[in-house]
Motif scaffolding. Sequence first.
Motif, PDB file in Angstrom:
ATOM      1  N   ASP A 120     100.279 -22.006   0.068  1.00 16.20           N
ATOM      2  CA  ASP A 120      99.546 -20.861  -0.457  1.00 16.20           C
ATOM      3  C   ASP A 120      99.912 -19.617   0.352  1.00 16.20           C
ATOM      4  OD1 ASP A 120      97.893 -19.618  -2.172  1.00 16.20           O
ATOM      5  OD2 ASP A 120      96.012 -20.352  -1.325  1.00 16.20           O
TER       6      ASP A 120
ATOM      7  N   GLU B  79      99.975 -16.032   2.199  1.00 21.53           N
ATOM      8  CA  GLU B  79      98.909 -15.286   2.857  1.00 21.53           C
ATOM      9  C   GLU B  79      99.241 -13.801   2.896  1.00 21.53           C
ATOM     10  OE1 GLU B  79      98.071 -16.899   6.694  1.00 21.53           O
ATOM     11  OE2 GLU B  79      97.006 -18.645   5.864  1.00 21.53           O
ATOM     12  N   ARG B  80      98.187 -12.991   2.917  1.00 20.23           N
ATOM     13  CA  ARG B  80      98.318 -11.550   3.061  1.00 20.23           C
ATOM     14  C   ARG B  80      97.234 -11.070   4.032  1.00 20.23           C
ATOM     15  NH1 ARG B  80     102.245 -12.880   0.899  1.00 20.23           N
ATOM     16  NH2 ARG B  80     103.334 -11.975  -0.906  1.00 20.23           N
ATOM     17  N   LYS B  81      97.429  -9.893   4.581  1.00 21.31           N
ATOM     18  CA  LYS B  81      96.487  -9.372   5.573  1.00 21.31           C
ATOM     19  C   LYS B  81      95.467  -8.454   4.909  1.00 21.31           C
ATOM     20  CE  LYS B  81      97.988  -8.320   9.631  1.00 21.31           C
ATOM     21  NZ  LYS B  81      98.655  -7.634  10.771  1.00 21.31           N
ATOM     22  N   CYS B  82      94.209  -8.692   5.190  1.00 25.26           N
ATOM     23  CA  CYS B  82      93.124  -7.838   4.704  1.00 25.26           C
ATOM     24  C   CYS B  82      93.125  -6.545   5.518  1.00 25.26           C
ATOM     25  CB  CYS B  82      91.784  -8.559   4.837  1.00 25.26           C
ATOM     26  SG  CYS B  82      90.340  -7.500   4.546  1.00 25.26           S
TER      27      CYS B  82
ATOM     28  N   GLU C 139      92.872  -9.648   9.348  1.00 23.54           N
ATOM     29  CA  GLU C 139      93.225 -11.061   9.411  1.00 23.54           C
ATOM     30  C   GLU C 139      94.016 -11.483   8.185  1.00 23.54           C
ATOM     31  OE1 GLU C 139      89.608 -13.207   9.824  1.00 23.54           O
ATOM     32  OE2 GLU C 139      89.209 -12.479  11.850  1.00 23.54           O
ATOM     33  N   SER C 140      94.964 -12.390   8.388  1.00 28.85           N
ATOM     34  CA  SER C 140      95.736 -12.938   7.280  1.00 28.85           C
ATOM     35  C   SER C 140      94.993 -14.121   6.690  1.00 28.85           C
ATOM     36  CB  SER C 140      97.127 -13.383   7.760  1.00 28.85           C
ATOM     37  OG  SER C 140      97.882 -12.265   8.175  1.00 28.85           O
ATOM     38  N   GLN C 141      95.011 -14.237   5.377  1.00 31.68           N
ATOM     39  CA  GLN C 141      94.367 -15.342   4.689  1.00 31.68           C
ATOM     40  C   GLN C 141      95.048 -15.561   3.356  1.00 31.68           C
ATOM     41  OE1 GLN C 141      90.518 -12.956   4.413  1.00 31.68           O
ATOM     42  NE2 GLN C 141      90.473 -13.976   2.420  1.00 31.68           N
ATOM     43  N   PRO C 142      94.808 -16.716   2.711  1.00 33.27           N
ATOM     44  CA  PRO C 142      95.429 -16.983   1.414  1.00 33.27           C
ATOM     45  C   PRO C 142      95.122 -15.890   0.396  1.00 33.27           C
ATOM     46  CG  PRO C 142      94.475 -18.985   2.300  1.00 33.27           C
ATOM     47  CD  PRO C 142      94.023 -17.866   3.200  1.00 33.27           C
ATOM     48  N   LYS C 143      96.100 -15.572  -0.422  1.00 34.14           N
ATOM     49  CA  LYS C 143      95.934 -14.520  -1.422  1.00 34.14           C
ATOM     50  C   LYS C 143      94.782 -14.800  -2.376  1.00 34.14           C
ATOM     51  CE  LYS C 143      99.591 -12.966  -3.512  1.00 34.14           C
ATOM     52  NZ  LYS C 143     100.893 -12.942  -4.228  1.00 34.14           N
TER      53      LYS C 143
ATOM     54  N   SER D 208      89.586  -8.481   1.413  1.00 35.31           N
ATOM     55  CA  SER D 208      88.825  -9.713   1.204  1.00 35.31           C
ATOM     56  C   SER D 208      87.874  -9.551   0.027  1.00 35.31           C
ATOM     57  CB  SER D 208      88.025 -10.066   2.459  1.00 35.31           C
ATOM     58  OG  SER D 208      88.883 -10.352   3.535  1.00 35.31           O
TER      59      SER D 208
END
Length: 214
Positions: free
Chosen positions: A12, A14-17, A22-26, A56
Amino acid sequence: MTRGGRDKLREDPERKCIVSGESQPKAGLIRFVIGPDQMVVPDLLGKLPGRGIYVSATTAALDRAVKKNLFSRAARQPVTAPEGLSALVEDLLVRRVVDLLSMARKAGSAVCGFEKVKDWLVKGQAKVLIQANDGSERGREKLRPPNGEESLISCLSAGELGLAFGRERAIHAALAAGGLSNRVVEEAARLAGLRGADGQQVGELIAGKDTKDA
């Protein structure tokens, strides 16, 4: 399996908010692009041209991005966010979830109504249980998610759920396994994030008002 029955994907992306850094799944983010008029444009489908800006999927994060002018900072130019951006994104997500559910219904991958949903659950055909957040607690307790609370969506109202099935209201619905169902779950999870902890979640049973079951 994640909240609402969404399967975890090892790859999956990830991109940064821009708010938390923080980076998390799109899947847990809302993508925005900057339009020709320098206006911030929500891109729920992730297909609009231009550099993506990610936030987010929570009302708090979206409101903070607007208040702190973080879109301009991320875009490296002055931009304007629409008034009531978080409410706009929520409305778009509701429409998206309803449209996907309607597609699932037409494809035979979704049913609504207490008896039909109960039959799918008994036969093991249901992957995800959907219950309106303003349905009666008594009626909702009669049906259990097929894989525990992780396979429950309850971020829609009875009116919103009804739209997907051509009804004025619907309290109970179910999704079978399949790619389209996964898309419903993913979008519903983002909608639940925006609606916060007000009794509208994915993957959590919430008591609602005492209304007639559909």
